[in-house]
Design a protein around this motif. Structure first.
Motif, mmCIF file in Angstrom:
data_model
loop_
_atom_site.group_PDB
_atom_site.id
_atom_site.type_symbol
_atom_site.label_atom_id
_atom_site.label_comp_id
_atom_site.label_asym_id
_atom_site.label_seq_id
_atom_site.Cartn_x
_atom_site.Cartn_y
_atom_site.Cartn_z
ATOM 1 N N UNK A 83 -45.702 11.576 -13.992
ATOM 2 C CA UNK A 83 -46.483 12.102 -12.887
ATOM 3 C C UNK A 83 -45.984 11.589 -11.559
ATOM 4 N N UNK A 84 -46.544 12.103 -10.438
ATOM 5 C CA UNK A 84 -46.093 11.672 -9.102
ATOM 6 C C UNK A 84 -46.207 10.161 -8.906
ATOM 7 N N UNK A 85 -47.204 9.528 -9.558
ATOM 8 C CA UNK A 85 -47.400 8.083 -9.380
ATOM 9 C C UNK A 85 -46.298 7.278 -10.062
ATOM 10 N N UNK A 86 -45.526 7.940 -10.965
ATOM 11 C CA UNK A 86 -44.421 7.242 -11.617
ATOM 12 C C UNK A 86 -43.144 7.288 -10.779
ATOM 13 N N UNK A 87 -43.141 8.112 -9.752
ATOM 14 C CA UNK A 87 -41.949 8.273 -8.919
ATOM 15 C C UNK A 87 -42.216 7.689 -7.533
ATOM 16 N N UNK A 88 -41.152 7.512 -6.758
ATOM 17 C CA UNK A 88 -41.290 6.947 -5.405
ATOM 18 C C UNK A 88 -41.670 8.040 -4.412
ATOM 19 N N UNK A 89 -42.769 8.755 -4.712
ATOM 20 C CA UNK A 89 -43.230 9.825 -3.827
ATOM 21 C C UNK A 89 -43.998 9.227 -2.648
ATOM 22 N N UNK A 90 -44.948 8.336 -2.946
ATOM 23 C CA UNK A 90 -45.749 7.729 -1.888
ATOM 24 C C UNK A 90 -44.853 6.979 -0.892
#
Lengths: 212, 212
Positions: free
Chosen positions: B130-137
């Motif tokens: 999910x997005x929380x697993x990637x350096x999106x933030x």
């Protein structure tokens, strides 16, 4: 110059950048080009503790422990090596090879139950390699001083001009010692298609044909 | 058991034989099979001081020095990395990549003069990413807090379903931020023969055709 400001110019131009340095050393390994060296470095950098430090330690341990066997010339952490000290091996049978790579290849084939002798090369008139550059004298001494008499010396030398020259030379030197000198058979390799084989091999295979 | 008589059994059966241990670790490197690992180990063992100890030291140095850049995620001996601190680079242009391998590949192409952002993967419904697993933030924070306004984000993501999903997601998240979002062109690769290209690439190349 070596100690630059760590926030200065990009590291690409620094010869001592640890990543580029590592990639450069990895790229020298046979079988690894610069591209795969980079891939290997990157894969290891993802897990430094699991992948890099064990390999660093293994390299240091091997460099410290491994040495040529004083009897046969094999590379091993023991001296004499495990093959020379193996009581199950036939001590009357010595297989002469050009190098350690050939010794290892024959060991993988599990076809030789005797001992080995690494020559360290082949005679080469063009390359200026004479008998004194190879482990010829140690081979003769080894045969002369063997506790168990050596009955047969197998010359597992490359099927090249230099290999044949070396085989003839060794055969001459062993004449009169009572040791039988043999060489590997030449012929069609396992799974070899005839139409891609060189003429020399085909001629040798035809000449050495055997009845079924 | 570990400390055996050095003149005992042959080393082949010992899991801790330094040569076999080294070959095993080398064989784990991408691009090196067991055969080439053996060849590489043998080549190095011929020159331990020249070949093995420098590589061991390079591995240790890289493992100790290299870390992910706190800004972009690149692996480097510096933090921030040399790309992030390079004053000649366009700070208004960020290229988003899946991993460090892709960053290095783009650097080798010398085609991108901006900065990078390593996502650390792509969204994957099947893989549970999910997005929380990637350096999106960190990417959004970096754009929001940039001293020099970010004008364009180039999504250099793989041309796969997951890559496209990730691109759409990032495009959505960047909507309204005033940042232009672009992606790499798709088409026929340089030197690519048309008859061996997959239909998807051919269709994309045809659709995105340009006038001469």
């Amino acid at each position: 110059m070596a100690e630059q400001d760590p926030r200065g110019d990009p590291p690409r131009d620094l010869p001592r950048d640890p990543i580029e340095h590592l990639v450069g050393l990895l790229a020298r390994l046979p079988g690894l080009g610069r591209r795969s060296a980079r891939r290997a470095a990157l894969k290891m950098l993802m897990h430094p503790e699991k992948a890099m430090l064990p390999l660093a330690e293994a390299l240091r341990a091997a460099a410290a422990a491994v040495q040529p066997c004083g009897v046969c010339g094999n590379l091993s952490a023991r001296n004499p090596c495990g093959i020379c000290t193996d009581a199950r091996r036939d001590r009357g049978l010595i297989c002469v090879v050009e190098g350690v790579a050939e010794l290892w290849a024959l060991e993988r084939a599990h076809a030789h139950r005797g001992l080995y002798h690494v020559l360290g090369g082949t005679l080469s008139a063009l390359g200026g390699v004479g008998p004194e550059d190879l482990a010829v004298q140690p081979l003769l001494a080894r045969i002369a001083e063997a506790a168990v008499p050596v009955e047969e010396v197998i010359l597992a030398l490359p099927a090249t001009v230099d290999g044949a020259t070396t085989a003839h030379y060794l055969s001459d030197r062993l004449q009169g010692s009572g040791v039988q000198v043999t060489r590997l058979a030449q012929g069609v390799p396992m799974g070899g298609a005839l139409d891609v084989l060189d003429e020399g091999t085909l001629a040798a295979a035809l000449k050495a044909r055997r009845s079924l």
